[in-house]
Design an enzyme around this catalytic site. Structure first.
Site, PDB file in Angstrom:
ATOM      1  N   SER A  16       0.833  -1.215   0.000  1.00 58.38           N
ATOM      2  CA  SER A  16       0.000   0.000   0.000  1.00 58.38           C
ATOM      3  C   SER A  16       0.860   1.255   0.000  1.00 58.38           C
ATOM      4  O   SER A  16       0.531   2.238  -0.668  1.00 58.38           O
ATOM      5  CB  SER A  16      -0.945   0.001   1.199  1.00 58.38           C
ATOM      6  OG  SER A  16      -1.842  -1.082   1.109  1.00 58.38           O
ATOM      7  N   ASP A  87      -5.431  -1.822  -5.980  1.00 60.56           N
ATOM      8  CA  ASP A  87      -5.032  -2.383  -4.696  1.00 60.56           C
ATOM      9  C   ASP A  87      -5.760  -3.706  -4.477  1.00 60.56           C
ATOM     10  O   ASP A  87      -6.833  -3.932  -5.040  1.00 60.56           O
ATOM     11  CB  ASP A  87      -5.402  -1.394  -3.583  1.00 60.56           C
ATOM     12  CG  ASP A  87      -4.819  -1.770  -2.238  1.00 60.56           C
ATOM     13  OD1 ASP A  87      -3.712  -2.352  -2.197  1.00 60.56           O
ATOM     14  OD2 ASP A  87      -5.458  -1.469  -1.213  1.00 60.56           O
ATOM     15  N   GLU A  88      -5.199  -4.577  -3.658  1.00 56.53           N
ATOM     16  CA  GLU A  88      -5.801  -5.863  -3.289  1.00 56.53           C
ATOM     17  C   GLU A  88      -6.207  -6.655  -4.529  1.00 56.53           C
ATOM     18  O   GLU A  88      -7.306  -7.221  -4.627  1.00 56.53           O
ATOM     19  CB  GLU A  88      -7.001  -5.648  -2.353  1.00 56.53           C
ATOM     20  CG  GLU A  88      -6.692  -4.885  -1.084  1.00 56.53           C
ATOM     21  CD  GLU A  88      -5.705  -5.577  -0.143  1.00 56.53           C
ATOM     22  OE1 GLU A  88      -5.451  -6.793  -0.303  1.00 56.53           O
ATOM     23  OE2 GLU A  88      -5.185  -4.902   0.767  1.00 56.53           O
TER      24      GLU A  88
END
Length: 193
Positions: A16, A87-88
């Site tokens: 992140s 993200d993710e």
């Protein structure tokens, strides 16, 4: 020429932090990054990417049934998009990973996807599996186990801090539920020294 990048690692590797820094770098150079995160990851709030070092970025969200190619194509018609940052990415579906490849190949927009490779059972996530198959560039980010060795396993913990070996693949949580371990301590079931 645009590329599909997959930056993967175990929990707490700084994914992140790197994502937020990349977003900042694009904006600082006068470019228009577009960042997204899965709607189901609400640890810091829906549509928020938050790094352990205190950095925070508000972004749009996507669900498992979202067509990312159509979304980006429509967005590009209204706004400049110089890069898509996700993200993710482990939570992507197979279809969505193929949509990312189309974004790169047909829209000529680079895609940077950040995520885990494996779950708490040591098995590939669907999104990770297809990103490993289709990405132009792969980069493993490093983190360490409590023993100081490289950690590449994600262990899920119960309320007593013991490793959990069974359960649903997706269970959102942070440091209270997961710990990155080296393979040796993951297989031994030792979450700490």
């Amino acid at each position: 020429m645009a590329s599909l990048h997959y930056k993967y690692a175990a929990m707490n590797s700084g994914k992140s932090t790197q994502l937020i820094q990349a977003h900042f770098n694009y904006r600082e150079r006068g470019l228009s990054p577009y960042a997204m995160t899965p709607r189901l990851d609400d640890r810091a709030g829906v549509g928020v990417i938050e790094a352990r070092v205190g950095l925070r970025l508000e972004v749009d969200t996507f669900s498992r049934d979202c067509d990312l190619f159509r979304l980006l194509k429509a967005r590009r018609g209204r706004h400049r998009v110089d890069v898509l940052i996700l993200d993710e990415a482990q939570f992507l579906t197979r279809a969505q990973v193929y949509q990312l490849a189309r974004i790169v190949d047909e829209l000529d927009i680079p895609v940077m996807a950040y995520g885990l490779k494996t779950d708490f059972r040591g098995e590939l996530f669907e999104g990770a599996h297809y990103l490993l198959c289709l990405a132009d560039k792969l980069e493993e980010l490093k983190t360490i186990c409590w023993c100081g060795n490289k950690a590449h396993m994600n262990a899920r913990l119960d309320q007593d801090g013991q490793l959990v070996r069974e359960g649903d693949q997706i269970e959102i949580g942070g440091n209270e539920r997961y710990v990155a371990l080296c393979r040796r301590h993951y297989l031994q079931g030792r979450a700490k020294g």
